[in-house]
Design a protein around this motif. Structure first.
Motif, PDB file in Angstrom:
ATOM      1  N   SER A   2       0.828  -1.216   0.000  1.00  0.00           N
ATOM      2  CA  SER A   2       0.000   0.000   0.000  1.00  0.00           C
ATOM      3  C   SER A   2       0.860   1.263   0.000  1.00  0.00           C
ATOM      4  O   SER A   2       2.034   1.224   0.369  1.00  0.00           O
ATOM      5  CB  SER A   2      -0.934   0.003   1.203  1.00  0.00           C
ATOM      6  N   THR A   3       0.244   2.345  -0.415  1.00  0.00           N
ATOM      7  CA  THR A   3       0.979   3.610  -0.489  1.00  0.00           C
ATOM      8  C   THR A   3       1.292   4.125   0.918  1.00  0.00           C
ATOM      9  O   THR A   3       0.470   4.001   1.820  1.00  0.00           O
ATOM     10  CB  THR A   3       0.115   4.666  -1.217  1.00  0.00           C
ATOM     11  N   VAL A   4       2.482   4.712   1.052  1.00  0.00           N
ATOM     12  CA  VAL A   4       2.874   5.255   2.352  1.00  0.00           C
ATOM     13  C   VAL A   4       2.902   6.781   2.240  1.00  0.00           C
ATOM     14  O   VAL A   4       3.487   7.328   1.305  1.00  0.00           O
ATOM     15  CB  VAL A   4       4.268   4.719   2.763  1.00  0.00           C
ATOM     16  N   TYR A   5       2.242   7.448   3.167  1.00  0.00           N
ATOM     17  CA  TYR A   5       2.154   8.913   3.139  1.00  0.00           C
ATOM     18  C   TYR A   5       2.831   9.518   4.365  1.00  0.00           C
ATOM     19  O   TYR A   5       2.740   8.952   5.465  1.00  0.00           O
ATOM     20  CB  TYR A   5       0.693   9.366   3.128  1.00  0.00           C
ATOM     21  N   THR A   6       3.435  10.677   4.182  1.00  0.00           N
ATOM     22  CA  THR A   6       4.028  11.374   5.336  1.00  0.00           C
ATOM     23  C   THR A   6       2.910  12.139   6.059  1.00  0.00           C
ATOM     24  O   THR A   6       1.860  12.424   5.468  1.00  0.00           O
ATOM     25  CB  THR A   6       5.102  12.386   4.889  1.00  0.00           C
ATOM     26  N   ASP A  25      -2.671   4.311  12.437  1.00  0.00           N
ATOM     27  CA  ASP A  25      -1.557   4.402  11.477  1.00  0.00           C
ATOM     28  C   ASP A  25      -1.938   4.063  10.035  1.00  0.00           C
ATOM     29  O   ASP A  25      -1.074   3.836   9.192  1.00  0.00           O
ATOM     30  CB  ASP A  25      -0.369   3.532  11.919  1.00  0.00           C
ATOM     31  N   LYS A  26      -3.243   4.003   9.769  1.00  0.00           N
ATOM     32  CA  LYS A  26      -3.686   3.824   8.375  1.00  0.00           C
ATOM     33  C   LYS A  26      -4.338   5.120   7.916  1.00  0.00           C
ATOM     34  O   LYS A  26      -4.881   5.875   8.731  1.00  0.00           O
ATOM     35  CB  LYS A  26      -4.674   2.665   8.268  1.00  0.00           C
ATOM     36  N   GLY A  75      -3.946   3.869   2.296  1.00  0.00           N
ATOM     37  CA  GLY A  75      -2.526   3.616   2.536  1.00  0.00           C
ATOM     38  C   GLY A  75      -2.180   3.656   4.006  1.00  0.00           C
ATOM     39  O   GLY A  75      -3.056   3.592   4.865  1.00  0.00           O
ATOM     40  N   THR A  76      -0.898   3.786   4.274  1.00  0.00           N
ATOM     41  CA  THR A  76      -0.436   3.817   5.667  1.00  0.00           C
ATOM     42  C   THR A  76       0.422   5.061   5.908  1.00  0.00           C
ATOM     43  O   THR A  76       0.850   5.722   4.966  1.00  0.00           O
ATOM     44  CB  THR A  76       0.409   2.569   6.013  1.00  0.00           C
ATOM     45  N   VAL A  77       0.656   5.323   7.202  1.00  0.00           N
ATOM     46  CA  VAL A  77       1.442   6.506   7.581  1.00  0.00           C
ATOM     47  C   VAL A  77       2.926   6.146   7.623  1.00  0.00           C
ATOM     48  O   VAL A  77       3.296   5.083   8.124  1.00  0.00           O
ATOM     49  CB  VAL A  77       1.037   6.990   8.994  1.00  0.00           C
ATOM     50  N   ASP A  78       3.746   7.055   7.103  1.00  0.00           N
ATOM     51  CA  ASP A  78       5.194   6.912   7.256  1.00  0.00           C
ATOM     52  C   ASP A  78       5.512   7.439   8.663  1.00  0.00           C
ATOM     53  O   ASP A  78       5.621   8.644   8.866  1.00  0.00           O
ATOM     54  CB  ASP A  78       5.904   7.734   6.174  1.00  0.00           C
ATOM     55  N   LYS A  79       5.614   6.508   9.600  1.00  0.00           N
ATOM     56  CA  LYS A  79       5.772   6.937  10.993  1.00  0.00           C
ATOM     57  C   LYS A  79       7.123   7.582  11.275  1.00  0.00           C
ATOM     58  O   LYS A  79       7.326   8.174  12.330  1.00  0.00           O
ATOM     59  CB  LYS A  79       5.543   5.742  11.926  1.00  0.00           C
TER      60      LYS A  79
END
Ligand code: HEM
Length: 122
Positions: A2-6, A25-26, A75-79
Motif C-alpha cells: 500500500s501507499t505510504v504517506y508522510t 496508522d492507516k 494507505g499507511t502513515v510513514d511513521k
C-alpha cells in the motif's frame, strides 16, 4: 504494497471536498463519506488531516462502521516522517482571550457611563 504517506502529505488533505484522516496508522479518504456520516460531517472534518484514532475509538463504532472504514483505506502513515503541529488550538486560545479582552473594555465603558450619569445627577 500500500501507499505510504508522510504526516505532512496527509495534513494537506484538510478541505471538505478532500478529507483524509489517520486511524491506527492507516490513512483513510473520507471525503465522499462526510455527508453520510451518522455522527455528522463536522465531527470528522474537525480531524481532517490528523490522527483521529482516539476520537474514532472513544465513540465505540460498530463492526459495520469498521467495515465501512476499511473500504476507505488508501494507505499507511510513514511513521518516521516529521509530525505536523496543528495551529487550531492556538487560534482558539487567541480568539477566546481576544473575546474576554473585548468584554473587559465594554464593561469598563458601561461602568464609566453609569458613574458619569450618577455624578451628573447630584
Ligand atoms: C473523527 C472520527 C469520528 C468521530 C469523532 C465519529 C463520531 C461518531 C458519532 C458521535 C456517532 C454517533 C452518532 C449518533 O448515534 O447520533 C458516529 C456514528 C457512526 N460513525 Fe462515526 N465518527 C468518526 C469517524 C467515522 C468514520 C471514519 C466512519 C466510517 C468510514 C464512521 C462511521 C460511522 C457509522 C457507520 C456510525 C453509525 C453508528 C455505528 O455503526 O457505529 N465514523 N460516529
Amino acid at each position: 504494497m500500500s501507499t505510504v504517506y508522510t504526516y505532512k502529505e496527509i495534513a494537506e488533505h484538510n478541505s471538505p471536498k478532500d478529507t483524509w484522516i489517520i486511524i491506527d496508522d492507516k490513512v483513510y479518504d473520507v471525503s465522499k463519506f462526510l455527508d453520510e456520516h451518522p455522527g455528522g460531517d463536522e465531527i470528522i472534518f474537525d480531524q481532517a488531516g490528523r490522527d483521529a484514532t482516539e476520537y474514532f475509538v472513544d465513540i465505540g463504532h460498530s463492526d459495520d462502521a469498521l467495515k465501512l472504514l476499511k473500504s476507505k483505506c488508501i494507505g499507511t502513515v510513514d511513521k518516521t516522517s516529521e509530525k505536523v503541529v496543528f495551529e487550531a488550538k492556538v487560534e482558539e486560545t487567541t480568539e477566546s482571550s481576544q473575546g474576554s479582552g473585548q468584554l473587559a473594555v465594554i464593561v469598563a465603558i458601561l461602568c464609566f457611563l453609569v458613574g458619569y450619569y450618577f455624578l451628573n445627577d447630584e
